[in-house]
Motif scaffolding. Structure first.
Motif, PDB file in Angstrom:
ATOM      1  N   ILE A 266       0.848  -1.191   0.000  1.00  0.00           N
ATOM      2  CA  ILE A 266       0.000   0.000   0.000  1.00  0.00           C
ATOM      3  C   ILE A 266       0.887   1.245   0.000  1.00  0.00           C
ATOM      4  O   ILE A 266       0.628   2.206  -0.711  1.00  0.00           O
ATOM      5  N   ARG A 267       1.946   1.200   0.797  1.00  0.00           N
ATOM      6  CA  ARG A 267       3.028   2.179   0.670  1.00  0.00           C
ATOM      7  C   ARG A 267       4.206   1.431   0.057  1.00  0.00           C
ATOM      8  O   ARG A 267       4.759   0.516   0.658  1.00  0.00           O
ATOM      9  N   ASN A 268       4.565   1.830  -1.144  1.00  0.00           N
ATOM     10  CA  ASN A 268       5.539   1.048  -1.914  1.00  0.00           C
ATOM     11  C   ASN A 268       6.814   1.819  -2.244  1.00  0.00           C
ATOM     12  O   ASN A 268       7.534   1.448  -3.173  1.00  0.00           O
ATOM     13  N   GLY A 269       7.082   2.859  -1.497  1.00  0.00           N
ATOM     14  CA  GLY A 269       8.308   3.611  -1.744  1.00  0.00           C
ATOM     15  C   GLY A 269       8.091   4.928  -2.440  1.00  0.00           C
ATOM     16  O   GLY A 269       8.944   5.824  -2.382  1.00  0.00           O
ATOM     17  N   ARG A 363      -8.902   8.013   0.877  1.00  0.00           N
ATOM     18  CA  ARG A 363      -7.702   7.174   0.938  1.00  0.00           C
ATOM     19  C   ARG A 363      -7.864   6.039   1.926  1.00  0.00           C
ATOM     20  O   ARG A 363      -7.396   4.925   1.686  1.00  0.00           O
ATOM     21  N   GLU A 364      -8.512   6.280   3.041  1.00  0.00           N
ATOM     22  CA  GLU A 364      -8.732   5.212   4.021  1.00  0.00           C
ATOM     23  C   GLU A 364      -9.630   4.122   3.448  1.00  0.00           C
ATOM     24  O   GLU A 364      -9.391   2.929   3.664  1.00  0.00           O
ATOM     25  N   ALA A 365     -10.653   4.506   2.694  1.00  0.00           N
ATOM     26  CA  ALA A 365     -11.512   3.514   2.037  1.00  0.00           C
ATOM     27  C   ALA A 365     -10.713   2.711   1.018  1.00  0.00           C
ATOM     28  O   ALA A 365     -10.856   1.486   0.911  1.00  0.00           O
ATOM     29  N   ALA A 366      -9.863   3.391   0.266  1.00  0.00           N
ATOM     30  CA  ALA A 366      -9.028   2.701  -0.731  1.00  0.00           C
ATOM     31  C   ALA A 366      -8.078   1.718  -0.062  1.00  0.00           C
ATOM     32  O   ALA A 366      -7.837   0.623  -0.581  1.00  0.00           O
ATOM     33  N   ARG A 367      -7.541   2.087   1.098  1.00  0.00           N
ATOM     34  CA  ARG A 367      -6.643   1.183   1.826  1.00  0.00           C
ATOM     35  C   ARG A 367      -7.399  -0.050   2.328  1.00  0.00           C
ATOM     36  O   ARG A 367      -6.850  -1.156   2.311  1.00  0.00           O
ATOM     37  N   PRO A 372      -3.028   0.609  -3.483  1.00  0.00           N
ATOM     38  CA  PRO A 372      -1.838   1.342  -3.039  1.00  0.00           C
ATOM     39  C   PRO A 372      -2.092   2.847  -3.012  1.00  0.00           C
ATOM     40  O   PRO A 372      -2.970   3.360  -3.715  1.00  0.00           O
ATOM     41  N   ASP A 373      -1.322   3.554  -2.207  1.00  0.00           N
ATOM     42  CA  ASP A 373      -1.522   4.989  -2.049  1.00  0.00           C
ATOM     43  C   ASP A 373      -1.250   5.771  -3.325  1.00  0.00           C
ATOM     44  O   ASP A 373      -1.701   6.913  -3.451  1.00  0.00           O
ATOM     45  N   ASP A 374      -0.472   5.213  -4.245  1.00  0.00           N
ATOM     46  CA  ASP A 374      -0.223   5.928  -5.493  1.00  0.00           C
ATOM     47  C   ASP A 374      -1.302   5.657  -6.552  1.00  0.00           C
ATOM     48  O   ASP A 374      -1.158   6.041  -7.709  1.00  0.00           O
TER      49      ASP A 374
END
Length: 414
Positions: A266-269, A363-367, A372-374
């Motif tokens: 979800i956080r990939n750099g 963003r919280e729903a997407a998580r 991923p956040d991007d």
């Protein structure tokens, strides 16, 4: 190995298969906003593969426009998104476009899930005729048209559990018979996203069909081991927000990455946080939210609508949907199911932090859906997309779940 994504939505299926090593040939989707989302995600993958992610980061930061982002992407990649409804009036045109995109290359797999409201138990309960007259009941016939046309080795058809029981099982029996007539062995498989690392209780039926010369087995799909994390893992690195606040484009994280966000990528750099935006609420709703959060924190009990003070009860229905105000508890292994109704209000998705006192952000729903956040959810107009984003997220298939399924299926397609 190449796939077509039908009823593609925001691209949960496509993201999972792309991450598993498959190549998309076409995405067919009726919603213009979702088509922009698909194009933006295809732009990300192209730029990532060509070591030009700085361009995509500029877009996420709001430094360049969507048109400028698309201008550096080859036309055949963006052209793989076909903004047409699937049906007899458009199928011939869609076939022509797919054949132009595929060339002489064979389609190995077809994926997708027709709109599920017609099979939903909630939808049938709310509709006077139990959704019997809904034309979406028969979209499986259109899915079959593509199976007949391209004869892939394997297909995946995703839908709600209600598909198996709608009209006493008539629709599922028809689907099974229809798809078998095209030379497939057809079996349903019930999955729960929380068995694949998604922090959400999301049961769905996946109908898998395969050609008789493929030695397919369900055993691997049935042996998923649930990874134990808590829902709070999706909240604790995000900036705190009150209702009606946040930024559509670039936001900085409040804390470093945790194990769950790393494990799921979800956080990939890339670490450019977008769409951490919330909807505004009335003072009455915020008072109810506080009551719901306190009740959960004190006794781990959900709020029953009838237990509210009379002055806060504005709904006439006092007999059904009594859990319409529900906290996304952060101290449990998975949340309630994220559905498209989140685009209308956030009462079923109350943030667990009483100080923030709001429903969850885009963003919280997407998580919760494991995006991923991007991953940026577009609107028809650039930047005006909160409602469109919520709708796309609620309708999506969790890409983390699909990626794991796709990696298992790839062995049967070699």
């Amino acid at each position: 190995m190449r796939y077509i994504d039908l009823f593609a939505g925001a691209g949960g299926f496509s993201e999972g298969f792309k991450r598993a090593g498959f190549e998309p040939v076409a995405h067919v989707e009726i919603d213009p906003a979702a088509c922009f989302t698909l194009k933006t995600r295809l732009s990300y993958h192209y730029l990532n593969e060509n070591k030009k992610l700085d361009i995509y980061i500029k877009y996420l930061k709001g430094e360049i426009s969507r048109n400028l982002l698309y201008s550096v992407i080859p036309s055949h990649i963006l052209g793989s998104v076909i903004n047409l409804s699937i049906g007899d009036e458009n199928n011939f045109k869609i076939f022509q476009m797919v054949e132009k995109l595929a060339g002489r290359k064979k389609i190995d797999i077809i994926v997708g899930g027709p709109p599920c409201q017609a099979y939903s138990l909630v939808g049938r309960a709310r509709d006077r005729n139990g959704m019997r007259d809904d034309p979406r009941n028969h979209l499986y016939v259109q899915y079959g048209r593509f199976l007949k046309k391209y004869s892939p080795k394997l297909f995946i058809f995703e839908n709600v559990l209600g598909l198996l029981s709608a009209e006493k099982g008539k629709y599922f029996k028809n689907i099974q018979a229809d798809f078998k007539s095209f030379g497939y062995i057809v079996e349903p498989f019930i999955v729960n996203a929380n068995e694949f690392g998604v922090l959400q209780n999301r049961k769905r039926v996946i109908i898998i069909g395969w050609k008789k010369d493929i030695n397919f087995s369900f055993d691997q799909l049935k042996c998923q081991s649930r990874v134990e994390y808590k829902v709070g893992n999706i909240f604790n690195d995000l900036p705190k927000l009150s209702d009606g606040k946040g930024k559509d484009k670039y936001y900085e994280y409040a804390e470093g990455i945790n194990d769950y966000l790393s494990f799921t990528r979800i956080r990939n750099g890339l670490d450019v946080l977008t769409q951490h935006i919330t909807r505004p609420h009335t003072e009455q709703d915020k008072e109810i939210y506080r009551i719901a959060v306190r009740k959960w924190k004190r006794s781990k009990e959900r709020l029953d609508y009838n237990d509210l003070p009379e002055r806060l009860k504005t709904h006439k229905n006092r007999y059904a949907f009594l859990d319409r105000f529900k906290v996304v508890a952060d101290d449990v292994p998975y949340s309630q199911t994220v559905v498209a109704h989140i685009a209308k209000d956030g009462h079923y998705y109350i943030h667990p932090d009483i100080e923030q006192n709001r429903s969850i952000s885009v963003r919280e729903a997407a998580r919760l859906q494991s995006f991923p956040d991007d991953y940026y959810f577009e609107g028809v107009k650039e930047g005006k997309n909160r409602t469109a984003a919520f709708r796309q997220i609620g309708n999506a298939v969790p890409p983390l779940m699909i990626e794991k399924i796709a990696k298992l299926l790839i062995e049967y397609l070699k």
